[in-house]
Design a protein around this motif. Sequence first.
Motif, PDB file in Angstrom:
ATOM      1  N   GLY A 101       0.814  -1.208   0.000  1.00  0.00           N
ATOM      2  CA  GLY A 101       0.000   0.000   0.000  1.00  0.00           C
ATOM      3  C   GLY A 101       0.852   1.264   0.000  1.00  0.00           C
ATOM      4  N   VAL A 102       1.925   1.248   0.783  1.00  0.00           N
ATOM      5  CA  VAL A 102       2.830   2.389   0.819  1.00  0.00           C
ATOM      6  C   VAL A 102       3.525   2.571  -0.520  1.00  0.00           C
ATOM      7  N   LEU A 103       4.027   1.483  -1.109  1.00  0.00           N
ATOM      8  CA  LEU A 103       4.757   1.588  -2.372  1.00  0.00           C
ATOM      9  C   LEU A 103       3.854   2.080  -3.499  1.00  0.00           C
ATOM     10  N   ALA A 104       2.639   1.545  -3.581  1.00  0.00           N
ATOM     11  CA  ALA A 104       1.715   1.991  -4.624  1.00  0.00           C
ATOM     12  C   ALA A 104       1.366   3.461  -4.453  1.00  0.00           C
ATOM     13  N   GLY A 105       1.122   3.868  -3.211  1.00  0.00           N
ATOM     14  CA  GLY A 105       0.805   5.274  -2.970  1.00  0.00           C
ATOM     15  C   GLY A 105       1.975   6.197  -3.245  1.00  0.00           C
ATOM     16  N   GLN A 106       3.184   5.742  -2.941  1.00  0.00           N
ATOM     17  CA  GLN A 106       4.366   6.566  -3.220  1.00  0.00           C
ATOM     18  C   GLN A 106       4.523   6.838  -4.711  1.00  0.00           C
ATOM     19  N   LEU A 107       4.295   5.835  -5.536  1.00  0.00           N
ATOM     20  CA  LEU A 107       4.429   6.050  -6.976  1.00  0.00           C
ATOM     21  C   LEU A 107       3.365   7.011  -7.490  1.00  0.00           C
ATOM     22  N   LEU A 108       2.151   6.923  -6.950  1.00  0.00           N
ATOM     23  CA  LEU A 108       1.079   7.799  -7.406  1.00  0.00           C
ATOM     24  C   LEU A 108       1.299   9.254  -6.998  1.00  0.00           C
ATOM     25  N   THR A 109       1.944   9.464  -5.864  1.00  0.00           N
ATOM     26  CA  THR A 109       2.158  10.837  -5.399  1.00  0.00           C
ATOM     27  C   THR A 109       3.530  11.389  -5.793  1.00  0.00           C
ATOM     28  N   ALA A 110       4.540  10.520  -5.831  1.00  0.00           N
ATOM     29  CA  ALA A 110       5.899  10.992  -6.083  1.00  0.00           C
ATOM     30  C   ALA A 110       6.102  11.406  -7.539  1.00  0.00           C
ATOM     31  N   VAL A 111       5.459  10.705  -8.474  1.00  0.00           N
ATOM     32  CA  VAL A 111       5.672  11.009  -9.894  1.00  0.00           C
ATOM     33  C   VAL A 111       5.209  12.421 -10.244  1.00  0.00           C
ATOM     34  N   PRO A 112       3.959  12.807  -9.955  1.00  0.00           N
ATOM     35  CA  PRO A 112       3.561  14.187 -10.299  1.00  0.00           C
ATOM     36  C   PRO A 112       4.323  15.235  -9.494  1.00  0.00           C
ATOM     37  N   ALA A 113       4.629  14.939  -8.229  1.00  0.00           N
ATOM     38  CA  ALA A 113       5.372  15.918  -7.432  1.00  0.00           C
ATOM     39  C   ALA A 113       6.781  16.115  -7.991  1.00  0.00           C
ATOM     40  N   ALA A 114       7.449  15.021  -8.334  1.00  0.00           N
ATOM     41  CA  ALA A 114       8.804  15.133  -8.884  1.00  0.00           C
ATOM     42  C   ALA A 114       8.790  15.830 -10.244  1.00  0.00           C
ATOM     43  N   LEU A 174      11.423   1.259  -5.369  1.00  0.00           N
ATOM     44  CA  LEU A 174      10.666   0.093  -4.912  1.00  0.00           C
ATOM     45  C   LEU A 174      11.480  -0.760  -3.955  1.00  0.00           C
ATOM     46  N   ILE A 175      12.741  -0.984  -4.283  1.00  0.00           N
ATOM     47  CA  ILE A 175      13.577  -1.836  -3.432  1.00  0.00           C
ATOM     48  C   ILE A 175      13.823  -1.171  -2.081  1.00  0.00           C
ATOM     49  N   LEU A 176      14.218   0.100  -2.096  1.00  0.00           N
ATOM     50  CA  LEU A 176      14.478   0.806  -0.844  1.00  0.00           C
ATOM     51  C   LEU A 176      13.213   0.929  -0.001  1.00  0.00           C
ATOM     52  N   GLY A 177      12.091   1.221  -0.656  1.00  0.00           N
ATOM     53  CA  GLY A 177      10.836   1.338   0.077  1.00  0.00           C
ATOM     54  C   GLY A 177      10.387   0.022   0.675  1.00  0.00           C
ATOM     55  N   PHE A 178      10.535  -1.063  -0.076  1.00  0.00           N
ATOM     56  CA  PHE A 178      10.144  -2.371   0.443  1.00  0.00           C
ATOM     57  C   PHE A 178      10.982  -2.742   1.652  1.00  0.00           C
ATOM     58  N   LEU A 179      12.290  -2.565   1.557  1.00  0.00           N
ATOM     59  CA  LEU A 179      13.173  -2.912   2.670  1.00  0.00           C
ATOM     60  C   LEU A 179      12.849  -2.071   3.907  1.00  0.00           C
ATOM     61  N   GLU A 180      12.499  -0.808   3.697  1.00  0.00           N
ATOM     62  CA  GLU A 180      12.211   0.067   4.841  1.00  0.00           C
ATOM     63  C   GLU A 180      10.910  -0.313   5.532  1.00  0.00           C
ATOM     64  N   TYR A 181       9.838  -0.479   4.760  1.00  0.00           N
ATOM     65  CA  TYR A 181       8.535  -0.688   5.385  1.00  0.00           C
ATOM     66  C   TYR A 181       8.261  -2.154   5.709  1.00  0.00           C
ATOM     67  N   TRP A 182       8.953  -3.070   5.080  1.00  0.00           N
ATOM     68  CA  TRP A 182       8.829  -4.481   5.464  1.00  0.00           C
ATOM     69  C   TRP A 182       9.400  -4.691   6.869  1.00  0.00           C
ATOM     70  N   ASN A 183      10.411  -3.911   7.233  1.00  0.00           N
ATOM     71  CA  ASN A 183      11.054  -4.048   8.535  1.00  0.00           C
ATOM     72  C   ASN A 183      10.669  -2.934   9.501  1.00  0.00           C
ATOM     73  N   ALA A 184       9.645  -2.165   9.171  1.00  0.00           N
ATOM     74  CA  ALA A 184       9.259  -1.033  10.027  1.00  0.00           C
ATOM     75  C   ALA A 184       8.789  -1.531  11.394  1.00  0.00           C
ATOM     76  N   ILE A 185       9.235  -0.860  12.429  1.00  0.00           N
ATOM     77  CA  ILE A 185       8.847  -1.217  13.795  1.00  0.00           C
ATOM     78  C   ILE A 185       8.184  -0.037  14.505  1.00  0.00           C
ATOM     79  N   GLU A 186       8.788   1.135  14.409  1.00  0.00           N
ATOM     80  CA  GLU A 186       8.305   2.268  15.195  1.00  0.00           C
ATOM     81  C   GLU A 186       6.907   2.712  14.790  1.00  0.00           C
ATOM     82  N   GLN A 187       6.651   2.819  13.463  1.00  0.00           N
ATOM     83  CA  GLN A 187       5.329   3.267  13.023  1.00  0.00           C
ATOM     84  C   GLN A 187       4.221   2.301  13.446  1.00  0.00           C
ATOM     85  N   PRO A 188       4.321   0.989  13.174  1.00  0.00           N
ATOM     86  CA  PRO A 188       3.262   0.082  13.639  1.00  0.00           C
ATOM     87  C   PRO A 188       3.127   0.046  15.154  1.00  0.00           C
TER      88      PRO A 188
END
Length: 268
Positions: free
Chosen positions: A71-84, A189-203
């Motif tokens: 969900g995070v990765l899909a949302g990042q692509l939808l928001t990051a592309v127009p912003a960038a 995608l790779i950096l985002g997956f590694l970050e949020y797959w191992n996320a601890i503080e936010q959950p």
Amino acid sequence: MVLPLLMLCSDSLMGSRELEEICGAVLAGQGERAGFRFFPSYPTLRAYVRLLLDSPEYFTAFWNSMLQTMGVLAGQLLTAVPAAWAFARFRFPGKKMLWFLYMLLMILPFQVTMVSGYLVLSGAQLMDTHGAVILPGIFSTLPVFILQKTFAGLPGEVVEAARLDGAGNVRIVLKIGLPLGMREFFSILILGFLEYWNAIEQPMTYLKTEARWPLSLYLPQMVSAETASAFAASIVTLLPAVLLFLSGQEYLEQGIAASKMERADQEL
């Protein structure tokens, strides 16, 4: 770095009695050291069988991690592309100040924005939902930073030629920007997956119901219940991240290198 991984693999193949001999004193809090064996005396796959066939809680946590990460990765692509694209190709008042704020947010740790994020999510009635983890991650600034360098490095002649042919911004991004920035997309995608797959503080901060916990919060609970299954679960949890990294390592290196070269070209 390698020794804990070797220990993890070896212990996941041990029976409960052998594990008690090796790690029992440490897990019981007796202050002694854990032993280590490269190969179990009596290797068994019982822990993996029990985990994959008789642990519905583990699968619930696994799919929670998949839902939140994807969900995070899909949302990042939808928001990051127009912003960038806007930062790279448009001119508008306050652009430099807004970009400065983006860079400032990128270096701020989660602890700084935790309280304000908690208040916003609580006011939006999103606390203790998957959206509490997904929504803040969608607006991460790192994908915008990487893609902005890519879009800014596009040849102006190519973009102008596309405009003369009647292409709008959306078509230019889809037909020119995305294909040329494919390496950077894989890097994100790779950096985002590694970050949020191992996320601890936010959950840990935003999720209170155990049924919504990802693997990063569920695994520590397994140690006290079933040590052998906890080791096996750690191995299975590592596999998606390791396989993704190994399969996309070349894209990750090329994407980071391309961003650096594009930045150098712009400075020249």
